[in-house]
Design an enzyme around this catalytic site. Structure first.
Site, mmCIF file in Angstrom:
data_model
loop_
_atom_site.group_PDB
_atom_site.id
_atom_site.type_symbol
_atom_site.label_atom_id
_atom_site.label_comp_id
_atom_site.label_asym_id
_atom_site.label_seq_id
_atom_site.Cartn_x
_atom_site.Cartn_y
_atom_site.Cartn_z
ATOM 1 N N ARG A 70 0.674 -1.300 -0.085
ATOM 2 C CA ARG A 70 -0.037 0.064 -0.251
ATOM 3 C C ARG A 70 0.842 1.352 -0.046
ATOM 4 N NH1 ARG A 70 -2.014 0.819 4.376
ATOM 5 N NH2 ARG A 70 -1.391 -1.141 5.529
ATOM 6 N N TYR A 198 -1.062 -3.518 -7.060
ATOM 7 C CA TYR A 198 -0.967 -4.257 -5.799
ATOM 8 C C TYR A 198 -2.411 -4.579 -4.943
ATOM 9 C CZ TYR A 198 -0.116 -5.185 -1.149
ATOM 10 O OH TYR A 198 -0.367 -5.837 0.344
ATOM 11 N N GLY A 200 -3.894 -4.213 -1.910
ATOM 12 C CA GLY A 200 -4.432 -3.339 -1.186
ATOM 13 C C GLY A 200 -4.651 -2.120 -1.756
ATOM 14 N N LYS A 207 -9.700 -2.434 1.621
ATOM 15 C CA LYS A 207 -9.289 -1.266 2.726
ATOM 16 C C LYS A 207 -9.978 0.013 2.284
ATOM 17 C CE LYS A 207 -7.249 -3.575 5.441
ATOM 18 N NZ LYS A 207 -5.595 -3.926 5.358
ATOM 19 N N HIS A 227 -10.615 -2.472 11.373
ATOM 20 C CA HIS A 227 -9.403 -3.276 11.132
ATOM 21 C C HIS A 227 -9.229 -4.390 12.009
ATOM 22 C CE1 HIS A 227 -5.104 -3.162 9.413
ATOM 23 N NE2 HIS A 227 -5.911 -4.316 8.788
ATOM 24 N N SER A 249 -1.257 -3.568 10.302
ATOM 25 C CA SER A 249 -0.886 -4.676 9.147
ATOM 26 C C SER A 249 0.395 -5.371 9.389
ATOM 27 C CB SER A 249 -0.697 -3.770 8.006
ATOM 28 O OG SER A 249 -1.674 -2.943 7.874
ATOM 29 N N ALA A 250 0.239 -6.640 9.188
ATOM 30 C CA ALA A 250 1.350 -7.729 9.344
ATOM 31 C C ALA A 250 1.755 -7.696 10.872
ATOM 32 C CB ALA A 250 2.519 -7.119 8.551
ATOM 33 N N CYS A 251 0.813 -7.799 11.704
ATOM 34 C CA CYS A 251 1.109 -7.696 13.237
ATOM 35 C C CYS A 251 0.223 -8.848 13.868
ATOM 36 C CB CYS A 251 0.942 -6.358 13.896
ATOM 37 S SG CYS A 251 2.025 -5.064 13.508
ATOM 38 N N GLY A 252 -0.230 -9.734 13.158
ATOM 39 C CA GLY A 252 -0.921 -11.089 13.693
ATOM 40 C C GLY A 252 -2.407 -11.217 13.501
ATOM 41 N N LYS A 253 -3.146 -10.356 12.843
ATOM 42 C CA LYS A 253 -4.530 -10.765 12.850
ATOM 43 C C LYS A 253 -4.818 -12.176 12.099
ATOM 44 C CE LYS A 253 -5.625 -7.006 10.804
ATOM 45 N NZ LYS A 253 -4.186 -6.324 10.478
ATOM 46 N N ASP A 278 -9.323 -9.799 8.901
ATOM 47 C CA ASP A 278 -8.784 -8.482 8.726
ATOM 48 C C ASP A 278 -9.910 -7.289 9.037
ATOM 49 O OD1 ASP A 278 -6.422 -7.068 7.730
ATOM 50 O OD2 ASP A 278 -7.761 -6.599 6.092
ATOM 51 N N ARG A 370 1.854 -12.300 -0.701
ATOM 52 C CA ARG A 370 0.748 -12.562 -0.054
ATOM 53 C C ARG A 370 -0.082 -13.775 -0.768
ATOM 54 N NH1 ARG A 370 -1.938 -8.864 4.051
ATOM 55 N NH2 ARG A 370 -0.081 -7.368 4.071
ATOM 56 N N ARG A 401 3.219 -4.153 17.859
ATOM 57 C CA ARG A 401 4.457 -4.531 17.973
ATOM 58 C C ARG A 401 5.360 -3.492 18.770
ATOM 59 N NH1 ARG A 401 6.778 -8.269 14.166
ATOM 60 N NH2 ARG A 401 4.853 -8.635 12.441
ATOM 61 N N GLY A 497 -0.286 -20.122 18.625
ATOM 62 C CA GLY A 497 -1.048 -20.917 19.473
ATOM 63 C C GLY A 497 -1.107 -20.607 21.052
ATOM 64 N N ASP A 498 0.036 -20.440 21.690
ATOM 65 C CA ASP A 498 0.119 -20.274 22.844
ATOM 66 C C ASP A 498 -0.419 -18.779 23.288
ATOM 67 O OD1 ASP A 498 1.479 -22.548 24.022
ATOM 68 O OD2 ASP A 498 3.323 -21.712 22.693
ATOM 69 N N ASN A 499 -0.846 -18.061 22.237
ATOM 70 C CA ASN A 499 -1.686 -16.980 22.793
ATOM 71 C C ASN A 499 -2.967 -17.154 23.148
ATOM 72 O OD1 ASN A 499 0.325 -15.063 21.726
ATOM 73 N ND2 ASN A 499 -0.602 -14.983 19.474
HETATM 74 P P1 GTP Z 1 -2.334 -7.704 7.281
HETATM 75 O O1 GTP Z 1 -2.904 -8.728 6.502
HETATM 76 O O2 GTP Z 1 -1.477 -6.840 6.788
HETATM 77 O O3 GTP Z 1 -3.454 -7.048 8.030
HETATM 78 O O4 GTP Z 1 -1.443 -8.597 8.529
HETATM 79 P P2 GTP Z 1 -1.965 -9.532 9.664
HETATM 80 O O5 GTP Z 1 -2.359 -8.478 11.102
HETATM 81 O O6 GTP Z 1 -3.155 -10.466 9.464
HETATM 82 O O7 GTP Z 1 -0.808 -10.066 10.128
HETATM 83 P P3 GTP Z 1 -0.291 -11.892 10.193
HETATM 84 O O8 GTP Z 1 -1.215 -12.550 10.964
HETATM 85 O O9 GTP Z 1 -0.317 -11.978 8.713
HETATM 86 O O10 GTP Z 1 1.058 -11.893 10.776
HETATM 87 C C1 GTP Z 1 2.345 -11.003 10.166
HETATM 88 C C2 GTP Z 1 3.470 -11.507 10.674
HETATM 89 O O11 GTP Z 1 3.302 -11.431 12.213
HETATM 90 C C3 GTP Z 1 3.943 -12.906 10.203
HETATM 91 O O12 GTP Z 1 5.090 -13.023 9.813
HETATM 92 C C4 GTP Z 1 3.775 -13.833 11.608
HETATM 93 O O13 GTP Z 1 4.642 -14.708 11.491
HETATM 94 C C5 GTP Z 1 3.948 -12.857 12.730
HETATM 95 N N1 GTP Z 1 3.402 -13.429 13.953
HETATM 96 C C6 GTP Z 1 2.005 -13.428 13.930
HETATM 97 N N2 GTP Z 1 1.275 -13.811 14.994
HETATM 98 C C7 GTP Z 1 2.763 -13.757 15.845
HETATM 99 C C8 GTP Z 1 2.860 -14.017 17.428
HETATM 100 O O14 GTP Z 1 1.988 -14.374 18.171
HETATM 101 N N3 GTP Z 1 4.054 -13.742 17.581
HETATM 102 C C9 GTP Z 1 5.121 -13.498 16.887
HETATM 103 N N4 GTP Z 1 6.208 -13.502 17.357
HETATM 104 N N5 GTP Z 1 4.974 -13.420 15.590
HETATM 105 C C10 GTP Z 1 3.760 -13.380 15.121
HETATM 106 C C1 SPV Z 2 -2.993 -4.561 5.324
HETATM 107 O O1 SPV Z 2 -1.901 -3.992 4.702
HETATM 108 O O2 SPV Z 2 -3.392 -4.271 6.481
HETATM 109 C C2 SPV Z 2 -3.599 -5.693 4.761
HETATM 110 C C3 SPV Z 2 -3.077 -5.762 3.090
HETATM 111 O O3 SPV Z 2 -4.476 -6.260 5.129
HETATM 112 S S1 SPV Z 2 -3.682 -4.670 2.155
HETATM 113 O O4 SPV Z 2 -4.969 -5.346 1.424
HETATM 114 O O5 SPV Z 2 -2.920 -4.369 1.101
HETATM 115 O O6 SPV Z 2 -4.250 -3.526 2.848
HETATM 116 MN MN MN Z 3 -5.051 -5.608 7.377
#
Ligand code: GTP
Ligand code: SPV
Ligand code: MN
Length: 590
Positions: A70, A198, A200, A207, A227, A249-253, A278, A370, A401, A497-499
């Protein structure tokens, strides 16, 4: 033509006159038509067919090298008044923006086909449903939208003569990064995206519509577009409790949404069900609780790090009818990415399409590569997934994070304090957006890039929802942090899983079954109330204590930083409830 809706026809005519495609193809959502388009895209190389034995129905796609995430700096909210877009959005006068965009779109589809995609966000005909039409010159977009949303002619039936649909125009044009714009006109229910391919930026239901435009609709109509993932935790007695969670984004959803409980929990009969990974649309239900639906129909998930170990449900979701973007393409027509296993393939092509030697130290897959997978593929898909009413929320989670500051989990004192926890989320930036990675920034409700109006008005909307007379039982709000590190930078908490161990504490708090410690920042668990059975070797009592420690000096700096942030973005509109929470925090830390 599949509709007589004048608003639809007039708008399509106008967009076609502007972009000048050679032909217009009306998408009906049928598998036959989608297969024809895939065949066409194999010929041009836009899509590559993958190994039909290993990955039936799957395709590979590369976006342009400069077009892999994005683009927040090129994303605009063009409402009438600049002050309504607020300090976290780019703004331009709508008329001026239209003029500039029209020049870029002019003739951009010459020699190309314009596809007309009718789609619904959430179930067609349901009380949550909102309809959109996306015009695009990309087959990748058509086949992706067919996975991510509900595409079909029933959208026209549901729409009837109504002009109440979201207009989306996407043109790849020259993929010129300098002329790339992702623009929202909330007052015109219009989205315009140009010079990108791309996800997003171009899958406009996601989004652009389901968050930026929908956040404006939610403000006006008394609901919320967030989100957030949605999951259900099933207890051994069969009861299911629902949680939504907002992480940037990319923080574990996706990972939390598809969590597999640790062995001990599984043996005891716990299960986790995925409703969404998401986006959540949330509104008051007839019982006075907040109910959430996932308006999407697929997962656009981060590939790197996804493995049979970390997230088997996501892996299994991608075994058929999935699009893989910017991952490694193996010679046998399957795919690979960093973190899938420890065997980087030989003789493969990297995300750029170049022969790739894993030994040279470069990454094979782009960090924001992705998968686009149908929700139906998910082995743990909730049986409520198709329930048009959605699911009632017991708890809402915020998180990000944070290497130091935030503890593993804490609970807000009440709804408004929960809004404060959401409003002050900070997180390290990731590869999901262009720009520097790993820089801590405030990301309110993980919505910073997705709020379609003034951030302070958005916070006010959250406060207002908390005292809406239709809502008599609010979810409890928590903050979690899976990413705390030790001095060497190793994660202290095993995560994934431990979450589940943290979710258990959260749901016990909701049920009033466990005490908590009152701290300056909110309620925290007593260490003995987090179940470590089975991970005692990984997480010692001391480690758990560290995860649940808040350093007063660090938090004083945090409070000061929050004050700066509120001063920057409040613009005289900061809800008093939030400034009160900040004052309380400052006093508690004295
Ligand atoms: P978007 O699709 O961008 O919105 O991302 P998202 O929030 O769905 O994130 P996603 O679950 O894809 O995780 C993104 C990254 O975080 C990956 O590289 C995972 O391996 C890492 N991750 C997810 N959950 C955990 C966790 O509980 N601990 C750690 N250390 N890393 C995690
Ligand atoms: C995000 O960035 O939060 C995503 C991927 O879920 S995107 O659709 O590119 O926004
Ligand atoms: Mn997202």
């Amino acid at each position: 033509m599949y509709t007589n809706n004048q608003a639809v026809l007039t708008w399509i005519d106008k967009m076609a006159a502007l972009t000048k495609p050679d032909k217009i193809v009306w998408i009906n959502g049928s598998e036959e038509q989608l297969e024809e388009l895939r065949q066409e895209a194999y010929k041009t190389g836009e899509l590559i067919k993958l190994n039909g034995e290993e990955l039936p129905g799957c395709v590979y796609h590369r976006s342009a090298l400069n077009d892999v995430a994005r683009v927040e700096d090129r994303t605009f909210i063009c409402c009438e008044k600049k002050e309504d877009a607020g300090p976290t959005n780019n703004w331009m006068d709508p008329a001026q923006m239209h003029k500039m965009l029209d020049e870029i779109y002019d003739g951009s589809m010459k020699g190309r086909t314009m596809y007309v995609i009718p789609y619904s966000m959430s179930i067609v005909g349901s009380p949550f449903a909102k309809y959109g039409i996306e015009l695009t010159d990309s087959i990748y977009v058509v086949v992706s939208m067919a996975i991510m949303t509900r595409v079909g002619l029933d959208v026209y039936d549901a729409l009837g003569d109504s002009p109440d649909f979201i207009k989306g125009l996407h043109a790849k044009a020259d993929l010129d990064a300098e002329k790339r714009y992702i623009v929202h006109f909330p007052q015109e229910n219009t989205i315009m995206s140009v010079n990108s391919g791309y996800g997003g930026n171009v899958l406009l239901g996601k989004k652009c519509f389901a968050l930026r435009i929908a956040s404006c609709l939610g403000r006006d109509e008394g609901w919320m577009a967030e989100h957030m993932l949605i999951l259900g935790v099933e207890f051994p007695n069969g009861e299911i409790h629902y949680i939504s969670a907002a992480f940037p984004s990319a923080c574990g959803k996706t990972n939390l949404a598809m969590l597999i409980p640790p062995e001990g929990y599984q043996k005891a009969g716990y299960k986790v069900w995925t409703v969404g990974d998401d986006i959540a649309w949330i509104r008051p239900g007839p019982d006075g609780r907040l109910w959430a639906v996932n308006p999407e129909n697929g997962f656009f998930g981060v590939a790197p790090g996804t493995s049979m170990k970390s997230n088997p449900n996501a892996m299994l979701s991608t075994r058929k009818n999935t699009i893989f973007t910017n991952v490694v393409l193996k010679p046998d027509g399957t795919v690979w990415w960093e973190g899938m296993d420890k065997n980087p393939p030989k003789g493969a092509l990297n995300w750029k399409g170049e022969p790739w030697d894993p030994a040279d130290g470069s990454k094979g897959a782009h960090p924001n590569s992705r998968f686009t997978a149908p929700a139906r593929n998910c082995p743990c898909l909730s049986k409520e997934y198709d329930n048009p009413q959605g699911v009632p929320l017991d708890a809402m989670l915020f998180g990000g994070r944070r290497a130091k500051t935030a503890p593993l989990v804490y609970q807000s004192r009440d709804w408004n304090h929960g809004v404060f926890l959401g409003a002050t989320v900070a997180s390290e930036t990731t590869a999901a957006a262009t720009g520097a990675v790993g820089v801590v920034r405030r990301d309110p409700m993980s919505m910073r890039p997705f709020i379609g109006y003034h951030v302070a008005d958005y916070w006010q909307h959250w406060i207002d929802m908390g005292r809406d007379p239709r809502v008599t039982k609010l979810p409890k709000i928590f903050h979690v942090n899976w990413f705390r590190t030790d001095d060497e930078g190793h994660f202290l908490w095993p995560g994934f899983g431990d979450n589940m161990r943290v979710l258990e504490w959260i749901l016990k708090r909701c049920a009033g079954e466990v005490d908590a410690v009152e701290t300056p920042i909110g309620y925290m668990p007593r260490p003995e109330d987090i179940n470590l059975a089975g991970i005692e070797d990984e997480v010692s009592e001391d480690t758990l204590k560290e995860l649940l420690t808040i350093d007063k000096d660090v938090w004083k700096a945090e409070a000061a930083d929050i004050r700066t942030f509120f001063d920057q973005v409040g613009e005289g509109k900061l809800p008093k409830e939030l400034s009160d929470c900040l004052e309380t925090l400052e006093n508690n830390l004295k």
